[in-house]
Design an enzyme around this catalytic site. Structure first.
Site, short mmCIF file in Angstrom:
data_model
loop_
_atom_site.label_atom_id
_atom_site.label_comp_id
_atom_site.label_asym_id
_atom_site.label_seq_id
_atom_site.Cartn_x
_atom_site.Cartn_y
_atom_site.Cartn_z
N TRP A 31 0.86 -1.19 0.00
CA TRP A 31 0.00 0.00 0.00
C TRP A 31 0.89 1.24 0.00
CZ3 TRP A 31 -4.99 -0.08 -0.98
CH2 TRP A 31 -5.74 1.08 -0.76
N SER A 65 0.12 -1.92 5.62
CA SER A 65 0.88 -1.75 6.86
C SER A 65 0.33 -2.58 8.00
CB SER A 65 0.92 -0.27 7.26
OG SER A 65 1.72 0.45 6.34
N PHE A 66 -0.97 -2.79 8.04
CA PHE A 66 -1.57 -3.60 9.10
C PHE A 66 -0.97 -5.01 9.13
CE2 PHE A 66 -4.85 -6.27 11.02
CZ PHE A 66 -5.10 -5.57 12.20
N GLU A 67 -0.62 -5.54 7.97
CA GLU A 67 -0.07 -6.89 7.87
C GLU A 67 1.42 -6.98 8.17
OE1 GLU A 67 -3.87 -6.50 6.19
OE2 GLU A 67 -2.08 -5.50 5.39
N ILE A 91 -1.08 7.15 5.37
CA ILE A 91 -1.32 8.59 5.20
C ILE A 91 -2.67 8.95 5.81
CG2 ILE A 91 -1.60 10.46 3.52
CD1 ILE A 91 0.28 8.87 1.66
N HIS A 97 -9.69 5.73 10.77
CA HIS A 97 -9.01 4.52 10.31
C HIS A 97 -7.49 4.66 10.51
CE1 HIS A 97 -8.32 0.96 7.81
NE2 HIS A 97 -7.42 1.67 7.14
N ARG A 136 10.01 12.19 3.18
CA ARG A 136 10.65 11.30 4.16
C ARG A 136 11.03 9.95 3.55
NH1 ARG A 136 7.62 15.00 5.92
NH2 ARG A 136 7.89 15.97 7.96
#
Length: 160
Positions: A31, A65-67, A91, A97, A136
């Protein structure tokens, strides 16, 4: 803001050890791919620059990112892996969420490191905008991927 005071790609040479025999797993969220690919490039190049061999850097992709936490756990449980680097980007959006995902990912990655007693590094950006993310991920504030790789190297040297 911390990055206005320090470039993410700058670091001290304290606690930099020989990593030529160390094996790294880099878990990359698909993602926000433009950002995470830049983070991966920074982490990978930094490991190589500090002596890691290409064959000792394993890349694994996860959907988001959750995984990252579960991906990190699967890699950390492999006894041959010395350190895990998690790279992602969440983001800020219009809903809460963002808050739930960031909190879960931070806690999950921390817990994996504690469970397996090895460095599991949080290289996840949590910016407000795509521009801040790119700043970044190799832009004007350096690259969080570089910082994540250096953090892994330094943590491997912590007990030496």
């Amino acid at each position: 803001m911390a990055t206005t005071l320090k470039n993410l790609s700058e670091h001290s040479s304290k606690n930099i050890q020989d990593i030529s025999s160390k094996k790294f797993a880099i878990i990359v969220s698909e993602w926000n791919e433009e950002v995470t690919e830049a983070l991966y490039s920074g982490a990978y190049q930094t490991l190589l620059q500090h002596g890691a061999s290409k064959e000792n850097i394993i890349r694994k992709d996860v959907p988001g990112s959750f995984e990252l936490s579960l991906g990190a756990q699967w890699c950390a449980q492999d006894g041959s892996i010395d350190a895990v680097i998690c790279l992602g980007c969440v983001i800020q959006g219009e809903t809460r969420h963002f808050d739930f995902i960031c909190d879960a990912v931070a806690h999950g990655i921390t817990n994996v490191g504690l469970k397996y007693n090895k460095p599991v590094i949080f290289g996840v950006l949590t910016p407000n905008t795509q521009k801040q993310a790119m700043d970044r991920a190799g832009g004007k504030h350096g690259n969080k991927g570089d910082e994540a790789a250096i953090t892994a190297i330094k943590m491997l040297g912590f007990n030496n």
